[in-house]
Scaffold this motif. Structure first.
Motif, PDB file in Angstrom:
ATOM      1  N   ASP A  74       0.831  -1.204   0.000  1.00 51.21           N
ATOM      2  CA  ASP A  74       0.000   0.000   0.000  1.00 51.21           C
ATOM      3  C   ASP A  74       0.865   1.253   0.000  1.00 51.21           C
ATOM      4  O   ASP A  74       0.496   2.278  -0.595  1.00 51.21           O
ATOM      5  N   TYR A 133      -2.072  -2.743 -10.952  1.00 54.53           N
ATOM      6  CA  TYR A 133      -3.080  -1.750 -10.564  1.00 54.53           C
ATOM      7  C   TYR A 133      -2.583  -0.341 -10.861  1.00 54.53           C
ATOM      8  O   TYR A 133      -3.277   0.451 -11.508  1.00 54.53           O
ATOM      9  N   CYS A 143     -10.792   3.562  -4.982  1.00 51.88           N
ATOM     10  CA  CYS A 143      -9.909   3.640  -3.814  1.00 51.88           C
ATOM     11  C   CYS A 143     -10.498   4.554  -2.745  1.00 51.88           C
ATOM     12  O   CYS A 143     -10.306   4.319  -1.552  1.00 51.88           O
ATOM     13  N   TYR A 150     -12.955   1.918   0.107  1.00 50.67           N
ATOM     14  CA  TYR A 150     -12.361   2.015   1.439  1.00 50.67           C
ATOM     15  C   TYR A 150     -13.334   2.667   2.420  1.00 50.67           C
ATOM     16  O   TYR A 150     -13.423   2.268   3.584  1.00 50.67           O
ATOM     17  N   THR A 172     -10.891  -0.994 -11.777  1.00 51.93           N
ATOM     18  CA  THR A 172     -10.102  -0.667 -10.585  1.00 51.93           C
ATOM     19  C   THR A 172     -10.764  -1.202  -9.320  1.00 51.93           C
ATOM     20  O   THR A 172     -10.082  -1.476  -8.327  1.00 51.93           O
ATOM     21  N   SER A 173     -12.083  -1.409  -9.342  1.00 52.65           N
ATOM     22  CA  SER A 173     -12.740  -2.084  -8.211  1.00 52.65           C
ATOM     23  C   SER A 173     -12.273  -3.529  -8.117  1.00 52.65           C
ATOM     24  O   SER A 173     -12.053  -4.051  -7.017  1.00 52.65           O
ATOM     25  N   GLU A 222      -9.035  -3.597  -6.479  1.00 56.75           N
ATOM     26  CA  GLU A 222      -9.121  -3.454  -5.023  1.00 56.75           C
ATOM     27  C   GLU A 222      -9.247  -4.830  -4.365  1.00 56.75           C
ATOM     28  O   GLU A 222      -8.569  -5.117  -3.379  1.00 56.75           O
ATOM     29  N   TRP A 245      -6.204  -6.875  -1.782  1.00 56.64           N
ATOM     30  CA  TRP A 245      -6.351  -7.570  -0.497  1.00 56.64           C
ATOM     31  C   TRP A 245      -6.035  -9.058  -0.647  1.00 56.64           C
ATOM     32  O   TRP A 245      -5.424  -9.652   0.241  1.00 56.64           O
TER      33      TRP A 245
END
Length: 220
Positions: free
Chosen positions: A44, A112, A135, A139, A201-202, A205, A209
């Motif tokens: 991150d 990403y 993002c 979040y 981009t989702s 995400e 993780w």
């Protein structure tokens, strides 16, 4: 239906998979292995440096002074988060930010950020906003979802509090308002590209993780 309502509808299955992921569950109940959280923090830190660049491009391409300042402030905030919160997390692992910065950018992070930067540089302002939005928004939704439960692990509780906090939620609402304004101005082709970038981009995400959970490394 507003544009933000349409965008969220497009990723509801992705968001459900994010909430169901063992990394997120482990944050809440405190069972997440510390090495997985460390992996997440290090990657991150790498991610946020390029995310700050993407936000700076959004600021440069914005058409109103208000949006220029807002994205510029968010770019500075992304760097501040990398320097402050992540540094504190790394200290808990007995490490420094310099040590983390020396570690390689791993495949999911590289993919990403490469997609993100290619989109903000190569697409329209509206496309850039769609690419950076998950993002912010995911979040905020995850932080909001987990805040009531928090975590028995202080490190994880702090992470949850950061993104569930009202200050962060208000920043996200501002970007959502901008997105809906853009939705009233864009062409049908640009609209389709916004949905595509937001969905992509989702997915990244979730992958971010998952990479931490798996302890992803370069295979060769």
């Amino acid at each position: 239906m507003t544009l933000t309502e349409e965008l969220w509808s497009a990723i509801e299955p992705i968001y459900a998979e994010i909430l169901a992921h063992p990394f997120i569950g482990g944050l809440t109940d405190g069972t997440l292995p510390r090495h997985a959280f460390r992996h997440f923090v290090v990657q991150d830190s790498h991610y946020l440096r390029d995310y700050a660049r993407a936000l700076a491009v959004c600021a440069a391409r914005a058409t109103s002074e208000e949006d220029v300042q807002a994205f510029a402030d968010d770019a500075v905030g992304a760097i501040a988060a990398e320097q402050s919160m992540h540094a504190d997390f790394l200290t808990a692992f007995g490490e420094t930010a310099a040590q983390a910065a020396a570690e390689p950018v791993l495949p999911t992070t590289r993919a990403y950020t490469s997609y993100l930067l290619a989109t903000v540089y190569g697409g329209s302002f509206a496309e850039a906003v769609a690419a950076v939005l998950p993002c912010y928004w995911i979040y905020a939704r995850v932080g909001e979802q987990l805040l009531a439960k928090s975590s028995p692990e202080p490190l994880y509780a702090r992470w949850i509090a950061t993104y569930g906090d009202e200050a962060f939620q208000s920043v996200v609402r501002r970007v959502l308002d901008l997105t809906d304004r853009l939705g009233e101005e864009i062409s049908p082709a640009e609209h389709r590209r916004m949905v595509e970038h937001f969905t992509t981009t989702s997915r990244y995400e979730w992958m971010f993780w998952d990479a931490a959970w798996r302890g992803e490394t370069w295979p060769v």
